[in-house]
Design an enzyme around this catalytic site. Structure first.
Site, mmCIF file in Angstrom:
data_model
loop_
_atom_site.group_PDB
_atom_site.id
_atom_site.type_symbol
_atom_site.label_atom_id
_atom_site.label_comp_id
_atom_site.label_asym_id
_atom_site.label_seq_id
_atom_site.Cartn_x
_atom_site.Cartn_y
_atom_site.Cartn_z
ATOM 1 N N CYS A 160 6.276 0.035 7.227
ATOM 2 C CA CYS A 160 5.872 1.196 6.442
ATOM 3 C C CYS A 160 7.002 1.583 5.502
ATOM 4 O O CYS A 160 8.171 1.606 5.909
ATOM 5 C CB CYS A 160 5.559 2.358 7.391
ATOM 6 S SG CYS A 160 5.042 3.859 6.567
ATOM 7 N N LEU A 161 6.657 1.879 4.252
ATOM 8 C CA LEU A 161 7.672 2.286 3.287
ATOM 9 C C LEU A 161 8.354 3.593 3.692
ATOM 10 O O LEU A 161 9.475 3.850 3.266
ATOM 11 C CB LEU A 161 7.044 2.430 1.898
ATOM 12 C CG LEU A 161 6.518 1.137 1.277
ATOM 13 C CD1 LEU A 161 5.817 1.432 -0.046
ATOM 14 C CD2 LEU A 161 7.628 0.120 1.086
ATOM 15 N N GLY A 187 0.836 -1.190 0.000
ATOM 16 C CA GLY A 187 0.000 0.000 0.000
ATOM 17 C C GLY A 187 0.872 1.242 0.000
ATOM 18 O O GLY A 187 2.042 1.201 0.397
ATOM 19 N N HIS A 242 -2.432 7.088 7.277
ATOM 20 C CA HIS A 242 -1.499 8.001 6.598
ATOM 21 C C HIS A 242 -2.225 9.256 6.122
ATOM 22 O O HIS A 242 -1.728 10.375 6.303
ATOM 23 C CB HIS A 242 -0.848 7.335 5.384
ATOM 24 C CG HIS A 242 0.439 6.649 5.672
ATOM 25 N ND1 HIS A 242 1.529 7.289 6.206
ATOM 26 C CD2 HIS A 242 0.816 5.366 5.486
ATOM 27 C CE1 HIS A 242 2.518 6.429 6.349
ATOM 28 N NE2 HIS A 242 2.112 5.247 5.913
ATOM 29 N N GLN A 274 2.670 10.018 1.219
ATOM 30 C CA GLN A 274 3.984 9.365 1.247
ATOM 31 C C GLN A 274 4.832 9.741 0.036
ATOM 32 O O GLN A 274 6.034 9.522 0.052
ATOM 33 C CB GLN A 274 3.840 7.841 1.318
ATOM 34 C CG GLN A 274 3.374 7.358 2.687
ATOM 35 C CD GLN A 274 3.300 5.861 2.713
ATOM 36 O OE1 GLN A 274 2.301 5.273 2.315
ATOM 37 N NE2 GLN A 274 4.371 5.236 3.161
#
Length: 172
Positions: A93-94, A46, A139, A51
């Site tokens: 989380c990226l 996701g 987010h 982001q």
């Protein structure tokens, strides 16, 4: 399509609530395509628009390795829990590479929103897809998964963050 730089922990955009999408145009479609490519290159399931530095309420997802067809996007998502059952599993989380902690989420949720053309969409999801919906919507509200951790795990995660190579300021 192009990949976009993923914003990292500490970037103020990650703590900013994204704005509702009101224009369903080629720019939104381009953003979604770029986000899917960025998520794929980073190996995520996701990715929320903030982001990649865009404060619009849209996220992309790919849980197709769990169930065929679970790849796409949701614009202006709103979710609600179905029942009270929760799941605890590793979450990462990226925007916070290398940190993964057991995080409690609802087991099953219903999400509603729109597609890139403004058409209504909704789905009921469980397991990883439900976790993804909750994580990515957080987010969009400016909330990182670290806030969902128990105090002990949050303390561990923050120590890992302080020592992460990607989080080191250049010294000179």
């Amino acid at each position: 399509m192009a990949t976009r730089p993923i914003r990292m922990f500490g970037d103020p955009v990650l703590r900013t609530r994204a704005q509702e999408v009101t224009e369903f145009d080629a720019a939104l479609e381009h953003l979604i395509d770029d986000m899917l490519e960025t998520m794929d290159e980073a190996g995520g399931v996701g990715l929320a628009a903030n982001q990649v530095g865009v404060t619009k309420r849209v996220f992309v997802y790919d849980c197709s390795h769990i169930e065929e067809g679970l790849r796409g996007h949701i614009v202006n998502p709103v979710w609600e829990a179905i029942g009270e059952e929760t799941q605890i599993d590793q979450e990462g989380c990226l925007s916070i590479p290398g940190v993964q902690k057991d995080t409690e989420r609802f087991q099953t949720v219903k999400v509603s929103g729109q597609d890139k053309d403004g058409n209504p969409v909704s789905m009921v999801a469980s397991g990883l897809m439900a976790r993804c919906i909750q994580h990515e919507t957080d987010h969009l509200d400016g909330i990182l998964f670290l806030k969902r951790l128990s105090p002990e795990l949050r303390k561990e995660a923050m120590a890992e963050l302080r020592n992460a190579e990607w989080n080191q300021e250049p010294r000179g």
